[in-house]
Design an enzyme around this catalytic site. Structure first.
Site, short mmCIF file in Angstrom:
data_model
loop_
_atom_site.label_atom_id
_atom_site.label_comp_id
_atom_site.label_asym_id
_atom_site.label_seq_id
_atom_site.Cartn_x
_atom_site.Cartn_y
_atom_site.Cartn_z
N ASP A 13 0.86 -1.18 0.00
CA ASP A 13 0.00 0.00 0.00
C ASP A 13 0.90 1.22 0.00
O ASP A 13 2.11 1.12 0.23
CB ASP A 13 -0.91 -0.02 1.24
CG ASP A 13 -1.93 1.13 1.25
OD1 ASP A 13 -2.24 1.68 0.18
OD2 ASP A 13 -2.42 1.47 2.34
N SER A 14 0.31 2.37 -0.23
CA SER A 14 1.08 3.61 -0.18
C SER A 14 1.54 3.92 1.24
O SER A 14 2.46 4.72 1.43
CB SER A 14 0.25 4.78 -0.72
OG SER A 14 -0.89 4.97 0.09
N TYR A 45 -0.72 8.30 -2.16
CA TYR A 45 -0.98 8.04 -3.58
C TYR A 45 -2.25 8.75 -4.07
O TYR A 45 -2.33 9.13 -5.23
CB TYR A 45 -1.16 6.54 -3.82
CG TYR A 45 0.11 5.72 -3.87
CD1 TYR A 45 1.37 6.27 -3.64
CD2 TYR A 45 0.03 4.36 -4.17
CE1 TYR A 45 2.50 5.48 -3.69
CE2 TYR A 45 1.17 3.57 -4.23
CZ TYR A 45 2.41 4.13 -3.98
OH TYR A 45 3.53 3.35 -4.04
N GLY A 46 -3.24 8.84 -3.17
CA GLY A 46 -4.54 9.36 -3.59
C GLY A 46 -4.52 10.80 -4.06
O GLY A 46 -5.49 11.26 -4.67
N CYS A 77 -4.30 -1.27 -2.09
CA CYS A 77 -4.45 0.18 -2.25
C CYS A 77 -5.43 0.42 -3.38
O CYS A 77 -5.18 0.00 -4.52
CB CYS A 77 -3.09 0.81 -2.57
SG CYS A 77 -3.16 2.58 -2.93
N ASN A 78 -6.54 1.05 -3.10
CA ASN A 78 -7.54 1.34 -4.12
C ASN A 78 -6.96 2.22 -5.23
O ASN A 78 -7.24 2.01 -6.41
CB ASN A 78 -8.75 2.03 -3.49
CG ASN A 78 -9.57 1.11 -2.63
OD1 ASN A 78 -10.46 0.41 -3.11
ND2 ASN A 78 -9.29 1.09 -1.34
N THR A 79 -6.15 3.20 -4.87
CA THR A 79 -5.62 4.14 -5.85
C THR A 79 -4.66 3.44 -6.80
O THR A 79 -4.72 3.63 -8.03
CB THR A 79 -4.91 5.31 -5.15
OG1 THR A 79 -5.83 5.95 -4.25
CG2 THR A 79 -4.41 6.33 -6.16
N CYS A 203 -11.18 3.20 0.98
CA CYS A 203 -9.74 3.33 1.20
C CYS A 203 -9.39 2.42 2.36
O CYS A 203 -10.12 2.37 3.37
CB CYS A 203 -9.36 4.78 1.51
SG CYS A 203 -7.63 5.01 2.02
N THR A 204 -8.29 1.70 2.24
CA THR A 204 -7.93 0.72 3.27
C THR A 204 -7.68 1.37 4.63
O THR A 204 -7.81 0.72 5.67
CB THR A 204 -6.67 -0.06 2.86
OG1 THR A 204 -5.62 0.85 2.55
CG2 THR A 204 -6.95 -0.93 1.65
N HIS A 205 -7.32 2.64 4.63
CA HIS A 205 -7.08 3.33 5.91
C HIS A 205 -8.35 3.49 6.74
O HIS A 205 -8.28 3.56 7.98
CB HIS A 205 -6.50 4.72 5.65
CG HIS A 205 -5.10 4.75 5.15
ND1 HIS A 205 -4.77 4.38 3.87
CD2 HIS A 205 -3.94 5.14 5.74
CE1 HIS A 205 -3.46 4.54 3.69
NE2 HIS A 205 -2.94 4.99 4.81
#
Length: 290
Positions: A13-14, A45-46, A77-79, A203-205
């Site tokens: 992930d970022s 990244y987003g 990471c979705n982005t 978003c994973t966060h």
């Protein structure tokens, strides 16, 4: 087990948000080894362009293949998924690959009011990939889409601070104030007609501020996140490829089977690993991925 079955699964992930996906993977695949990489030196990244995110995604994929000999990759990471997974898949045809996208399809199965909220980074929610997905489902529900600029980065910063005091106002923390601002912009939440009754955490966060989100939307709004579906898909791909690890007496909850890497300050990853996964600091190290 075969030698190939013993190889680790790569997850990246970022930043530290993908630890939510790693947590689900560890629970669903107790005999696997994992190498997690947080590209924190290049986050978030987003808020970067597709070309930049794509370049980082390719660089990290090469690093994990060459240095850690991963047998599968989870782009947590979705982005990065939206920007580059099609290119990574084309470049590595033999690598089982799982990406993320906001779980709006599962949300359709649970909404009763027909109004679904979607929160995510601007990079994810303005991507062509997400636009195509949303367009294909637009007639099945009303989607209220809200980019949450700065929220993922604020969650990253929050891991170095004490946990919020129980009962404190949501807006008293940086993450809480951002959650409050963005959810208020979306409209009314609840189960009455016309209200948003389902919230997709795109978003994973965001699962790591679920308590703050819950305080703002009430007890009856359903949250949809991607960790468990991603873990199930990863298991299916490994089984199909004959790469699923078998029991050998040392489940992945053993800290020796989980390595956590970061391109940024190791202290942030250590704090997140301890708070969210219960893993000790010596699981974490800083690496360079040019």
């Amino acid at each position: 087990m075969t030698e190939a079955q013993q190889l680790p699964i790569g997850v990246f992930d970022s930043g530290v948000g993908g630890l939510s996906v790693l947590r689900a993977l560890r629970a669903a695949l107790p005999h696997e080894r994992f190498v997690y990489l947080a590209d924190s030196a290049h986050a978030p990244y987003g808020e970067r362009g597709d070309a930049y995110v794509g370049a980082r995604t390719h660089a990290i994929t090469r690093y994990l293949l060459e240095q850690h000999h991963i047998k599968a990759l989870v782009v947590a990471c979705n982005t990065a998924t939206a920007a580059a997974i099609h290119e990574v898949r084309a470049s590595h045809l033999d690598l089982p690959l799982v990406g993320l996208e906001p779980a709006i399809k599962p949300a359709l199965a649970v909404t009763r009011t027909g109004r679904v909220g979607v929160i995510g980074t601007r990079g994810t929610l303005t991507s062509a990939k997400f636009g195509k997905l949303l367009g294909s489902l637009a007639e099945q529900a009303q989607f209220v889409v809200q980019p949450c600029d700065g929220l993922a980065h604020a969650i990253e910063r929050s891991v170095a601070r004490p946990a919020p005091v129980l009962g404190a106002p949501v807006g008293a923390t940086e993450t809480g104030a951002l959650c409050e601002r963005y959810l208020q912009a979306m409209g009314d939440f609840g189960t009455a007609p016309g209200q948003i009754d389902t919230l997709v955490l795109g978003c994973t966060h965001y699962i790591f501020v679920a308590h703050e989100l819950r305080a703002l939307v009430g007890p009856h709004v359903q949250f949809i996140e991607t960790g468990e579906p991603v873990a199930r898909q990863t298991r299916r791909l490994l089984e199909t490829a004959g790469l699923l690890a078998t029991p050998d007496g040392a489940p992945a909850t053993d800290v020796s089977r989980t390595r956590l890497l970061t391109t940024g300050p190791v202290a942030m990853l250590q704090a997140a690993a301890e708070r969210w996964l219960g893993l000790p600091a010596d699981c974490c190290e800083t690496v360079s991925v040019p």
